[in-house]
Design a protein around this motif. Structure first.
Motif: not given
Length: 198
Positions: A27, A31-32, A34-35
């Motif tokens: 993670r 990274p995601n 959307e973030d």
């Protein structure tokens, strides 16, 4: 349709997390999406803390002080400085102020031998527009390590990129001196409110 795509990408991400031995590490490394911000942070935003000295010594003489975590301060003209608002902008810069020519400065070694020790109101240079001359001051008490020699041949950098390549000087304040002067400077958000800049 978009929900289906979102679910599929989420499933793929969860599957990859399970495949990796340490999901927390995964993670951090991936990274995601959307973030993440829409526009990445600039080098100045990510490496420096921005401070401003509005109306320094005279009305309209706004300057910035970018402080790096190592303690060095980059000094320059804020976008709201009167010289940048004049028609034609800045046409010349002169580092020869008073008794010394700041452009002839050569600092060497770990202990910064030959650095000039300046007060917060010491003149760094003079910037010239078509009709007037403005004195740019240190804003911070400390040792002058470097002046931006590029500005002598390319003064237009002050008009186009004053907050980046058009910086005036780099100063190394002592930690105690920085704590004294920090209270007199404004943070980025306070400065934007004061000058109503977006």
């Amino acid at each position: 349709m978009t929900e289906q795509i979102f679910d599929e990408t989420k499933n793929v991400q969860e599957q990859k997390e399970r495949e990796v031995e340490d999901p927390e590490l995964y993670r951090l490394l991936v990274p995601n999406a959307e973030d993440l911000p829409l526009v990445p942070a600039s080098a100045i935003e990510s490496n420096f803390v921005s401070y401003f000295a509005p109306d320094f010594m005279k009305p309209g003489h706004d300057q910035y002080v970018y402080r790096h975590p190592n303690g060095l301060c980059v000094i320059g003209l804020a976008a709201t400085h009167v010289a940048l608002k004049e028609e034609g902008g800045i046409t010349a810069i002169d580092f020869n102020v008073g008794k010394s020519d700041r452009s002839g400065l050569k600092v060497t070694g770990k202990r910064k031998k030959n650095a000039q020790h300046l007060e917060s109101n010491s003149a760094l240079c003079k910037v010239c527009t078509k009709d007037a001359t403005y004195i740019v001051r240190c804003c911070v008490k400390g040792s002058l390590l470097e002046v931006n020699d590029r500005l002598i041949k390319q003064p237009e950098l002050l008009n186009t990129a004053a907050d980046r390549e058009g910086y005036i000087a780099i100063i190394m304040p002592k930690p105690a001196d920085w704590l004294k002067v920090k209270d007199s400077l404004l943070g980025l958000e306070e400065y934007k409110k004061l000058r109503e800049v977006l």
